[in-house]
Write an enzyme that holds these catalytic residues in place. Sequence first.
Site, PDB file in Angstrom:
ATOM      1  N   CYS A 101      -2.767  -7.472   1.572  1.00 10.34           N
ATOM      2  CA  CYS A 101      -1.368  -7.434   1.961  1.00 10.34           C
ATOM      3  C   CYS A 101      -1.175  -5.983   2.483  1.00 10.34           C
ATOM      4  O   CYS A 101      -2.108  -5.525   3.306  1.00 10.34           O
ATOM      5  CB  CYS A 101      -0.451  -7.611   0.774  1.00 10.34           C
ATOM      6  SG  CYS A 101      -0.464  -6.310  -0.430  1.00 10.34           S
ATOM      7  N   CYS A 129      13.986   0.536   1.901  1.00  8.28           N
ATOM      8  CA  CYS A 129      14.129   0.390   3.286  1.00  8.28           C
ATOM      9  C   CYS A 129      12.465   0.222   3.608  1.00  8.28           C
ATOM     10  O   CYS A 129      12.299  -0.535   4.598  1.00  8.28           O
ATOM     11  CB  CYS A 129      14.377   1.695   3.795  1.00  8.28           C
ATOM     12  SG  CYS A 129      16.495   1.649   3.633  1.00  8.28           S
TER      13      CYS A 129
END
Lengths: 438, 98
Positions: free
Chosen positions: A395, A226
């Site tokens: 990132c 998630c």
Amino acid sequence: MSGNSSDAQAELIRLRRENELLREKLRQSGTQEGVGADRLSLPEYERYGRQMIVESTGGVQGQLLLKSAKVLVVGAGGLGSPCLPYLAGAGVGTIGIVDNDTVEVSNLHRQVIHDSGKVGMLKCESAREVLGKLNPNVKVVTYPVRLDYSNAFRIFEGYDIVLDCTDTPLTRYLVSDVAVNLGMTVVSASGLGTEGQLSVLNFQDCGPCYRCFYPTPPPPTSVASCSEGGVIGPCIGIVGVMMAVETIKIILGVYTKENFKPFLMMYSGFPGQTIRTFKMRGRQPQCIACGTERTITKETIESGIVNYNVFCGSRNYNVCQPEERISVSDLQDELLDMDTTVLLDVRPSHHYKISHLPHTVNVPMKELRNLDRSVDALQSRIPQITESSDVLVICRHGNESQLATRLLKDEFNIKNVRDVTGGLFKYIDEIDPSMPKY
Amino acid sequence: MANVTVEFLGGLDVVVQKQRVHKLHLPAEVVSVGDLIEYIASTLIKNPRDVAVFLEDGGVRPGIITLINDTDWELEGQTEYVLEDNDVVSFTSTLHGG
Ligand SMILES: [Zn+2]
């Protein structure tokens, strides 16, 4: 007249006192130890009346089944949060909660059993508080540990049903395997993004188990959590509530060995909401957990012979040498000299839009791979880049950027590429806390 | 020459241009679900890199469940199943989040 009035007054006081005594007696009869699982107290009749008069619950008998039921919920997150209050509200007598995580602000959009005042608190304890207030008749047992092969049997034993509200394939195989060995029914669900899935496994020790459906684990690269893939709170919430419905039905005996048919339910929240029920395979004779020749036993699990880590595997992100990496504080210095350096952000563009450093170029990892090792193609996205450019790759957490660094060095043959260790979030933590984290 | 509906669920639509439902008029040589899977890999999936998300060792990748008219293909003969007009074949990746 005045005599009558004072008589009436005295009578009224007497009646009020009698009423109070009777109420107190009733209250005590409801909370005293003597009212066991074999009968309901008057307050319990009142509390559960609205569900007892639904005929298919079986009335008092059904309520007594709920009262004597022992349900273990593994995970008090996106699925456990909405499920737990309904189980407690319905009067499930004993509820165990396994979770060693603490509440984080980023959980609260979906894990609505917790609240902003409970950030940092153990999720199982936070949930226990809520359930206790919702229904003091329910016994809540908490296990603030990470479920693993060595503690699972000890925790599971004594429960009738286990709810798998976990978030990795590893724990899903473990929950199923231990439940099969103990003959327990599993209500298993999962969700991601706008979708969810739900199934009842090892039903009455004759239905299919998780390994019957998934004898081979998915490649670790295909598994999204998630926190990586995102999730809509009510979409996973509805699946958690559906788990409570299945659990109540199992306890009430709505499913029987005769009428139970293996299924997988699929909920989709977007674009239109749909729930579909797929008819699934039954127990597989060749299943190594529940089939005719079992190798997944209590002994092989607890001794570690069944190695869940090896079976499920993991992604290896540590593919850069120390000299191929740059710390966020050194990055800060390089940012002053951005004329010659390319700062490449490889997150998906919808992540990039939420928050990013200035002077960065966004080429998502997937697009980078699609450029087929061609610097010419890369120039269509980053005009100034050449094989001799200094490139820094960033990132979210510093994982994908390592893979991108390898790709750029080994396949695009760009010599001076370095990965920003810890990614944007580390930069925000250590250098610029005014930037949004998500 | 069957007309079939193919669905990609559980996030698997990423391999087919984010389009969840595809209505296909299949060429005559696509007879079985096995043929359909090859057809999807060669025709519907535009980016060759995405084939590995859908297939592994020539078969549907572990973690993807295949359904024929809402029924587990294990109960329908898997790749051998012969497609009929108006069949719905669904592929869903297994979700793990909680
Ligand atoms: Zn099995």
